[in-house]
Write an enzyme that holds these catalytic residues in place. Structure first.
Site, PDB file in Angstrom:
ATOM      1  N   ASN A 663       8.531  22.035 -40.008  1.00 45.24           N
ATOM      2  CA  ASN A 663       8.544  23.031 -41.078  1.00 45.24           C
ATOM      3  C   ASN A 663       7.483  24.069 -40.722  1.00 45.24           C
ATOM      4  OD1 ASN A 663       7.762  24.527 -43.386  1.00 45.24           O
ATOM      5  ND2 ASN A 663       8.492  22.916 -44.767  1.00 45.24           N
ATOM      6  N   GLU A 736      -4.582  17.487 -37.476  1.00 44.59           N
ATOM      7  CA  GLU A 736      -5.975  17.591 -37.030  1.00 44.59           C
ATOM      8  C   GLU A 736      -6.129  18.516 -35.833  1.00 44.59           C
ATOM      9  OE1 GLU A 736      -8.105  13.833 -37.839  1.00 44.59           O
ATOM     10  OE2 GLU A 736      -6.119  12.929 -37.792  1.00 44.59           O
TER      11      GLU A 736
HETATM   12 MO1  MOS Z   1      -7.962  11.943 -40.554  1.00 44.34          MO
HETATM   13  S1  MOS Z   1      -9.946  12.183 -39.987  1.00 44.34           S
HETATM   14  O1  MOS Z   1      -7.466  10.551 -39.698  1.00 44.34           O
HETATM   15  O2  MOS Z   1      -7.798  11.907 -42.224  1.00 44.34           O
END
Ligand code: MOS
Length: 769
Positions: A663, A736
Site C-alpha cells: 500500500n 523500521e
Molecule cells: Mo520494533 S523496535 O521491533 O517495535
C-alpha cells in the site's frame, strides 16, 4: 544468549542452505498475487482513519470499568539501596484512597518471563522482581502505588508517602563500566564475535584507511499515547485492556506470573497510539493486575510522560569504533566495528549495532564485536530500528570519512563495495537492488550538484551541504501466526487474529490482501485484531508482523478452497477437480477453462450459513536459507549557519529497496515517519543521564527534543518495488527501515557544508561553533 544457541542456529542455517526452494513456504514459486493485484498496490487510506479523526476509536485509558480505581506510582529517588522507612499512613488517610500497595502487601510473584533460549518471544523487559522487597536497583524504580477513586486523589496521596533509603554505591558511569564489560556469545540470533581474514593486519596494510570512535546518546520512547492499562478480575479470570505490541505473549506471561491457565487471561488492545518497541510488558501492567486483585476492584493505571522515562527503557547509549581499510581502487580490505552499549544483567534487549555491518558491504576481512556494560539503570529495550539506527551512524560516517580521505565520491565508493551475497556467510540474497536504489535516488535528488570540497556552497550566512548514507534492516517473519476466516452465505468474509495495529495500517493492508486473495472487493472483507481471545498471532516487532500474518491468511485461503471444493457437491461446475487446479477469484472458485462457482452458490447449495477455517503461517524457513535484507540510500541537503551553528535540513530523500510495496500510502507514511525519527537521532534527541546520580534529567517533551513540524523538511520517498521471490507477496517489512542511515546522511551533509566532522550525536550547534 549462548554458545549452544550459536550452534543450533548455525546448523539450522546450514541445513536450510541445502533445502530446495520447493520445500520453502509457497513451494519456492513467487506468489501469483504479485502479478494480480487489485486492492493491493492501491494507496488506500487507513480503514480506521474515520474512527480516529472523529474520536470514536477507543484507546485503553478511555476504557472505564464499573467501580474502577485510578492508580498513581511513587518512584525511587535513589539509584541503588534499601528502603529503611516507609510511612504510608497519611496517604492511606487521604480522601478517596482505597489502597496503598508497597512491597509489604504486594502479592508474592515470580519473575516475568524474559525472551531467551526457553522462549524467544517472551515479552518481559526486566528480570528484576517487582515490589517484592525493600531493594532499589535503579533510579525511578516503582516503590509504591496508590489507588483512589479519582486520578487527582491518587496523585495527591502518592505525594504524602514518606520514604527513607539507605543508599549504596551504584554503577552509573559508562566509561568506568568498560573495565568489566561482558562479551555475550550471541546477539539476538546471531553470533556476536565475527573475526575473519585478519582485519587488524589488513587495516594496517591498507592503502587508505580510517579508524575512529563514534558516540551516540541514550534515547527515550515517546509514543503519543502514554503507556496505560486497565485490569479487572472476575473471580479467577483476568481481563486486561492494555496498549501493547504483544497481546498474546503478554496474556501468557500474565498467566505465568499470576499462576493462571492461559484461558483465564484475556488482553484487549484494539487501538495503540504508537509503540516503536517500547510497548512490551513492564512493571506497571503487573502492578495494575496485582492492585486490582488486592483491592478487589478494577484498576486503571496510566503512566505520566515522566513515568515513561522512569520505568520504560529506551535505547542504550553507545561507543563504537569503526575502521575501514581500502586498496588503491577503493575496494574494502577490512571492516572493523566494535564497541559498547549498556545492558544490565537483568535486561534482555541488546542494542545490536553490528548487525547491519554484516551485510552492508563486501570486504576481505571483518572484525565485529559487541560488549555489554552493566549499569544500574532501567533496562533498555528495543527502540525503532534497534541496532541499525546507531550502527549505521558510525559505519556510514566512517565511509564518508574514507571517501573524503581518498578523494572519492561517497556514492561511487559505496557502489564499488556493494555485496552480491552475504559478505560473511556467502548465503545468497533473496533480492537485493541497493545499486538501483542509489542510482534512482541520486538522480532524483540531484546528487551531481554536490561540490566535493566542504564549505564551497553558501547562501549568505548559511553554508550548504549534501550528504548520503546507506541504511538497512533485516527481513523477518515470525512463527506461530494464525488467523480465523469465516465466509458467510452473503459472500462476505470476516478474518480475525490477535494482531496489533499501532497506527501503521495493519488492518488496512491485511484487508487489502485478503480481498485480493479471495477475489472480493475491499468492502466485503473485514479484518479484526487486538484481542488475545482471537486466533493467536505473534507480537508486532522487528518489522515482521505484516509478512507473518500474510502467510497465515495464505494458508487460510488454501484451506477455504479445499473446504469449499468438498461441500460444493458432485453437480457443481468444479466437480471432480483437485485443489491444485482451482483458485479463488471473482467471488468464488475458478478453474480453467472458464469454470467458476460463486461462494454464495456453493454455500446455498450446501445449505450452510457459513464456513470457518483457520490458517497458520508456514515455518519461516526462507530467512534461514537466504540473506533477506532491505536496504536504502538516504540523501540529505541542509544549511548550517556560520553565525549560530544552527542546522536546518532542507531536503531529505529515501530511496528504498524493500520488495513489493503493498500500500503506497501507508508504506510512505511508515518510511517518512521513520526518517523523521532519524532526524531526531541526528539533531535533537538525547537522554540526559546524570552519571553522578543515575537519574534521567530531561523526562519531558519540553526537555527531550523530538523534531517538530518546523524541523521536518520535504521528505521524498521512492522505492525500487522489485518483488522478493521468497517472501509472502514479495514484500519485506518496512516499518523500521526508514530510520536507518538518516543520522549519518545528516552528519555527512554537515561535514560537506562546514568541513566539521561530528562523531558524537546529536549534531547540536555547540559542536559546530
Ligand atoms: Mo520494533 S523496535 O521491533 O517495535
Amino acid at each position: 544468549m549462548s554458545r549452544v544457541q550459536n550452534v543450533v542456529i548455525g546448523s539450522a542455517r546450514r541445513v536450510a542452505g541445502w533445502l530446495p526452494d520447493r520445500m520453502l513456504p509457497g513451494g519456492g514459486a513467487p506468489d501469483p498475487l504479485i502479478e494480480r493485484q487489485a486492492e493491493l498496490g492501491r494507496p488506500t487510506s487507513r480503514l480506521d482513519g474515520p474512527l480516529k479523526v472523529t474520536g470514536r476509536a477507543p484507546f485503553v485509558t478511555e476504557t472505564v470499568l464499573p467501580g474502577q480505581l485510578s492508580a498513581a506510582l511513587v518512584h525511587s529517588t535513589v539509584t541503588r539501596g534499601r528502603i529503611t522507612r516507609l510511612d504510608t499512613r497519611a496517604a492511606e488517610a487521604a480522601p478517596g484512597v482505597a489502597l496503598v500497595l508497597t512491597y509489604r502487601n504486594m502479592p508474592r510473584l515470580g519473575i516475568v518471563p524474559m525472551p531467551g533460549g526457553a522462549n524467544l518471544f517472551a515479552p518481559g523487559s526486566s528480570g528484576l522482581p517487582i515490589m517484592q522487597d525493600a531493594e532499589v536497583r535503579y533510579n525511578g524504580q516503582v516503590v509504591a502505588a496508590v489507588l483512589a477513586e479519582t486520578q487527582e486523589q491518587a496523585d495527591h496521596a502518592a505525594s504524602l508517602i514518606e520514604i527513607d533509603y539507605a543508599a549504596q554505591p551504584a554503577a552509573t558511569r559508562f566509561a568506568d563500566a568498560k573495565a568489566t564489560a561482558r562479551t555475550p556469545a550471541s546477539i539476538l540470533i546471531e553470533k556476536n564475535h565475527v573475526s575473519v581474514g585478519g582485519a587488524e593486519r589488513r587495516l594496517s596494510a591498507a592503502v587508505h584507511r580510517v579508524d575512529n570512535v563514534y558516540r551516540t546518546p541514550g534515547h527515550n520512547h515517546n509514543a503519543i499515547e502514554l503507556h496505560g492499562v486497565t485490569a479487572a478480575w472476575d473471580g479467577d479470570s483476568l481481563l486486561v485492556h492494555d496498549t501493547t505490541q504483544a497481546i498474546v505473549p503478554e496474556a501468557r506471561a500474565l498467566a505465568t506470573v499470576f499462576g493462571l491457565k492461559n484461558e483465564q487471561v484475556r488482553v484487549i488492545s484494539p487501538f495503540i497510539g504508537g509503540g516503536f518497541g517500547g510497548k512490551g510488558l513492564w512493571d506497571h501492567q503487573i502492578i495494575a493486575v496485582a492492585a486490582a486483585r488486592v483491592a478487589g476492584r478494577p484498576v486503571r493505571l496510566r503512566l505520566s510522560r515522566e513515568g515513561v522515562y522512569r520505568i520504560i527503557g529506551g535505547r542504550s547509549p553507545s561507543e563504537q569504533r569503526v575502521a575501514v581499510g581500502a586498496d588503491a581502487d577503493g575496494r574494502f580490505t577490512a571492516i572493523i566495528h566494535t564497541g559498547y552499549t549498556v545492558m544490565p544483567t537483568y535486561g534482555a534487549c541488546p542494542e545490536q549495532f553490528t548487525m547491519g555491518t554484516r551485510t552492508a558491504y563486501r570486504a576481505d576481512s571483518f572484525e565485529l564485536l559487541h560488549r555489554h556494560l552493566d549499569l544500574d539503570v532501567v533496562p533498555n529495550t528495543f527502540m525503532r530500528t534497534p541496532g541499525e539506527t546507531i550502527g549505521t551512524f558510525a559505519v556510514e560516517s566512517a565511509i564518508d570519512e574514507l571517501a573524503a580521505a581518498m578523494d572519492a565520491d561517497p556514492v561511487e565508493l559505496r557502489l564499488r563495495n556493494l555485496p552480491d551475497r552475504h559478505p560473511i556467510s556467502g548465503a545468497p540474497f533473496s533480492q537485493h537492488a541497493l545499486h538501483q536504489a542509489y542510482v534512482d535516488g541520486a538522480a532524483r535528488f540531484g546528487w551531481d550538484r554536490r561540490t566535493a570540497k566542504p564549505g564551497e556552497r553558501r547562501d549568505g550566512e548559511w553554508l550548504i551541504g549534501l550528504g548520503c548514507a546507506s541504511g538497512g534492516f533485516p527481513y523477518a517473519r515470525m512463527p506461530g501466526a494464525n488467523v480465523s476466516l469465516t465466509l458467510r452465505r452473503d459472500g462476505t468474509v470476516a478474518i480475525s487474529c490477535s494482531a496489533q495495529d499501532m497506527g501503521m495500517g495493519t488492518t488496512t493492508v491485511q484487508t487489502q490482501h485478503a480481498a485480493d486473495r479471495l477475489g472480493l472487493p475491499l468492502d466485503r472483507v473485514t479484518f479484526t485484531l487486538g484481542d488475545s481471545a482471537l486466533a493467536a498471532s505473534p507480537m508486532a516487532g522487528g518489522s515482521a508482523q505484516t509478512a507473518s500474518i500474510l502467510a497465515a491468511v495464505i494458508s487460510a485461503a488454501d484451506r477455504l478452497r479445499d473446504e469449499l471444493l468438498k461441500i460444493a457437491g458432485a453437480d457443481g461446475p468444479l466437480a471432480g477437480l483437485r485443489g491444485s487446479a482451482v483458485r479463488l477469484a471473482d467471488g468464488g472458485l475458478a478453474a480453467d477453462p472458464g469454470r467458476h462457482d460463486t461462494y454464495r452458490a456453493i454455500l446455498a447449495r450446501a445449505g450452510r450459513d457459513e464456513v470457518t477455517v483457520t490458517g497458520t503461517g508456514a515455518p519461516p524457513l526462507e530467512f534461514l536459507k537466504y540473506t533477506m535484507h532491505s536496504s536504502s540510500a538516504i540523501f540529505c541537503e541542509l544549511r548550517v549557519s556560520e553565525v549560530t551553528g544552527e542546522v536546518r535540513v532542507d531536503r531529505l530523500l529515501g530511496s528504498f529497496d524493500c520488495g513489493t510495496v503493498l500500500n503506497p500510502k501507508t508504506a510512505a507514511g511508515q518510511l517518512r515517519g521513520g526518517m523523521i525519527m532519524g532526524l531526531g537521532v541526528a539533531l535533537t534527541e538525547e537522554t540526559l543521564f546524570d552519571e553522578r546520580t543515575g537519574r534521567i534529567m530531561n523526562p519531558s517533551l519540553a526537555d527531550y527534543h523530538i523534531p517538530a513540524h518546523l524541523d521536518v523538511p520535504d521528505i521524498d520517498v521512492i522505492w525500487t518495488g522489485i518483488p522478493d521471490p521468497h517472501s509472502p507477496l514479495g514484500a519485506r517489512g518496512l516499518g523500521e527501515l526508514g530510520t536507518s542511515g538518516v543520522a549519518a546522511a545528516v552528519a555527512n551533509a554537515v561535514f560537506n557544508a562546514t568541513g566539521r566532522r561530528v562523531r558524537d550525536l546529536p549534531v547540536t550547534l555547540d559542536k559546530l561553533l
